[in-house]
Design an enzyme around this catalytic site. Structure first.
Site, PDB file in Angstrom:
ATOM      1  CD  GLU A   1      -8.860   4.153  -1.518  1.00  0.00           C
ATOM      2  OE1 GLU A   1      -9.804   4.229  -0.761  1.00  0.00           O
ATOM      3  OE2 GLU A   1      -8.170   5.097  -1.193  1.00  0.00           O
TER       4      GLU A   1
ATOM      5  CG  ASP B   1      -4.586   5.450   1.022  1.00  0.00           C
ATOM      6  OD1 ASP B   1      -5.547   4.757   1.167  1.00  0.00           O
ATOM      7  OD2 ASP B   1      -4.691   6.928   1.290  1.00  0.00           O
TER       8      ASP B   1
ATOM      9  CG  ASP C   1      -2.357   0.595   1.047  1.00  0.00           C
ATOM     10  OD1 ASP C   1      -2.362   1.729   0.423  1.00  0.00           O
ATOM     11  OD2 ASP C   1      -3.175  -0.152   1.439  1.00  0.00           O
TER      12      ASP C   1
ATOM     13  CG  HIS D   1      -9.192  -1.209   4.532  1.00  0.00           C
ATOM     14  ND1 HIS D   1      -8.892  -1.260   3.141  1.00  0.00           N
ATOM     15  CD2 HIS D   1      -8.845  -0.033   4.886  1.00  0.00           C
ATOM     16  CE1 HIS D   1      -8.404  -0.057   2.721  1.00  0.00           C
ATOM     17  NE2 HIS D   1      -8.176   0.617   3.967  1.00  0.00           N
ATOM     18  CG  ASP D   2     -11.648   2.133   3.432  1.00  0.00           C
ATOM     19  OD1 ASP D   2     -11.228   2.210   4.662  1.00  0.00           O
ATOM     20  OD2 ASP D   2     -10.818   2.717   2.562  1.00  0.00           O
TER      21      ASP D   2
HETATM   22  C1  GLC Z   1      -7.959   5.263   1.871  1.00  0.00           C
HETATM   23  C2  GLC Z   1      -8.037   4.137   2.814  1.00  0.00           C
HETATM   24  C3  GLC Z   1      -8.407   4.520   4.111  1.00  0.00           C
HETATM   25  C4  GLC Z   1      -7.832   5.667   5.006  1.00  0.00           C
HETATM   26  C5  GLC Z   1      -8.026   6.877   3.769  1.00  0.00           C
HETATM   27  C6  GLC Z   1      -6.931   7.748   4.258  1.00  0.00           C
HETATM   28  O1  GLC Z   1      -9.428   5.510   1.386  1.00  0.00           O
HETATM   29  O2  GLC Z   1      -8.402   2.882   2.091  1.00  0.00           O
HETATM   30  O3  GLC Z   1      -8.547   3.383   5.080  1.00  0.00           O
HETATM   31  O4  GLC Z   1      -8.568   5.981   5.943  1.00  0.00           O
HETATM   32  O5  GLC Z   1      -7.345   6.547   2.733  1.00  0.00           O
HETATM   33  O6  GLC Z   1      -5.741   7.392   4.146  1.00  0.00           O
END
Ligand code: GLC
Length: 537
Positions: A268, A205, A103, A329-330
């Site tokens: 992402e 991310d 990541d 995980h979100d």
């Molecule tokens: C992304 C991650 C999430 C995190 C956010 C800030 O969306 O998947 O878990 O809180 O970024 O880094």
């Protein structure tokens, strides 16, 4: 099977598995998962049929956002192990002919990162411009109306230097200023560091956040905002992200990646389709896979899902490779969103669509969101907006390996609690049961991986209505018809303008397997089938 499908790359053919490292396997009895723990479970992952493992952040971090607030990009947090453990993990993954994806969190660092500590120390510090600092408006208020994704204004006042700094997420996660060439250099160097170690790719991310409107204009008010939604919904998120020059940065990341052979970049990006597609880049010089989150947000309705699949397929740029995600995980876990019975259909959908599937750890055994008592909530999104029930903890609980104490995850009380039912919902119980979710996943994966039509073949929609969704996957002379009932009620698959005959090869429950079908299939509620067609039409 040796076919022409060998011309596809590993990240096109293979399946990605996301591990949330705090929750996968604890090896040192502190209640938190770690790298050695992951190593001890690699055989399980291999047996499942996975090609690549994406591990959420394992770098030094104060853990304000559980690792997405990084204080050293080139090291490992002691909670997870050290660089030697990392090297061992990489080597063990490769020894099993699998790939490792890390990541990368480029949009923001931790406020404890030495860069930010320097940046906030004075207005003249050379690192001042590495972050986004702005004067207040004349009345002392925030520079604009941008909101943090975790609630409240995205601007944090710094009394010491009398300016605001910008944070898309927590105030402990200040945004880096990607318009500063030194920041770009330093962050690309982070990618180089891990590539040189031999990792196979990055999941990047919040990639669309890197560039904001250069003039920092207010976001327009959202007329559809309703009280009870997070504060960022008050405005339409157009100026605080997806800035015009973000693709140039993505292109640089890609160029660097191309220097190293056979690596992948996954972005992402939560954006509508037209904007999402730009991230493939002109002439595919962007990320290889901008994550496709359609299945996470659509209502679980066959006709809507079918229409979206078609739109997505049509929107892909030439040579843009598709991908599909059911959970991360979100998000709420798939078994909690659609129920266990439909989670089997979701698995069949994920593993028969065209494009790279990503599986979130635990979904392969049907793990559901775990109720976390209020006083145990740890996720900052949940803590900051307690009245909205948006904590992500329920989807991040420890992997349920066995019926032993703490589900075989750790001998110590885990950092997040397990569900009451873990003694019957776990890997070891499911391994022994033919009809378990785990065995459905294994069968679907192994079938997909040995049938080029399912793995890389073309996609054609055949039929969709309120209950069912049907499509063809074709490669050379091989053709499969996939028919899924997205409701609990039985239905007939009997499209008027599509004649077919074939044999059911795989079904969500095995009873119909081996049956011959012709022009009609009677489906039970929650049933899905994969039919090998004898002859098209
Ligand atoms: C992304 C991650 C999430 C995190 C956010 C800030 O969306 O998947 O878990 O809180 O970024 O880094």
């Amino acid at each position: 099977m040796k076919t022409e499908s060998n011309k596809y790359l590993w990240w096109q053919q293979g399946i990605i598995y996301q591990i949330y490292p705090r929750s996968y396997q604890d090896s040192n009895a502190d209640g938190v998962g770690d790298l050695k723990g992951i190593i001890s479970r690699l055989d399980y992952i291999k047996e499942l049929g996975i090609k690549a493992i994406w591990v959420s952040p394992v770098f030094p971090s104060p853990m304000a956002d559980f690792g997405y607030d990084i204080s050293d990009y080139k090291n490992i947090h002691p909670l997870f192990g050290n660089l030697n453990d990392f090297d061992q993990l990489l080597q063990e993954v490769h020894a099993r002919d699998m790939k490792l994806i890390l990541d990368f969190v480029p949009n923001h660092s931790s406020d404890q990162h030495p860069w930010f500590i320097e940046s906030r120390s004075s207005r003249n510090n050379p690192k001042r411009d590495w972050y986004i600092w702005k004067d207040p408006k004349p009345d002392g208020s925030e520079p604009n109306n941008w909101q943090s994704m975790f609630g409240g204004s995205a601007w944090q006042w710094d009394g010491n230097t009398s300016q605001y700094y910008y944070h898309s997420f927590l105030k402990e996660q200040p945004d880096l200023n990607w318009r500063n060439p030194d920041v770009q250099y330093a962050m690309l160097d982070v990618m180089r560091f891990w590539f040189n170690k031999g990792i196979d790719g990055f999941r990047i991310d919040v990639l669309w956040h890197l560039m904001k409107d250069p003039e920092f204009r207010d976001n327009p008010v959202n007329p559809d905002y309703r009280p009870g939604q997070p504060s960022f919904n008050k405005y339409i998120q157009v100026n605080n992200s997806d800035g015009p020059d973000v693709l140039e940065v993505v292109r640089r990341m890609r160029m660097l990646t191309n220097v190293h052979k056979d690596r992948v970049l996954i972005g992402e990006i939560y954006l509508p389709l037209d904007k999402l597609m730009k991230y493939y880049g002109q002439h595919n010089k962007g990320v290889h896979l901008p994550f496709n989150f359609l299945l996470l947000s659509l209502p679980w309705e066959a006709d809507k899902i079918a229409a979206s699949i078609t739109q997505y397929e049509a929107a892909l740029p030439p040579n843009g490779w598709p991908n599909w995600v059911l959970g991360n995980h979100d998000q709420v876990r798939i078994a909690s969103r659609v129920g266990l019975a439909q989670a089997r259909i979701a698995a069949m959908l994920l593993l028969t669509l065209r494009g790279t599937p990503t599986i979130y750890y635990g979904d392969e055994i049907g793990m559901h969101d775990v109720p976390i008592p209020e006083e145990e909530v740890q996720d900052p999104q949940g803590l900051n907006m307690p009245e909205l029930n948006v904590s992500r903890d329920p989807a991040r609980t420890p992997m349920q390996w066995s019926e032993y104490r703490y589900a075989g995850f750790s001998p110590h009380k885990p950092w997040l609690r397990l569900p009451d039912n873990y003694k019957r919902l776990n890997v070891s119980v499911q391994e022994g049961r033919r009809l378990s979710m785990l065995n459905l996943y294994k069968r679907l994966i192994s079938f997909r991986q040995k049938e080029p039509a399912l793995m890389v073949g073309s996609y054609t929609q055949v039929y969709a209505d309120k209950q069912q969704l049907a499509f063809l996957r074709t490669y050379g002379k091989t053709q499969f018809l996939v028919v899924l009932n997205l409701t609990h009620r039985p239905c007939y698959f009997k499209p008027k303008d599509f004649r077919f005959s074939g044999k059911i090869e795989l079904a969500t429950y095995p009873e119909p397997e081996g049956k011959m079908v012709k022009n009609v299939i009677n489906l039970s509620g929650d049933e899905g089938v994969i039919v090998r067609l004898h002859d098209a039409r």
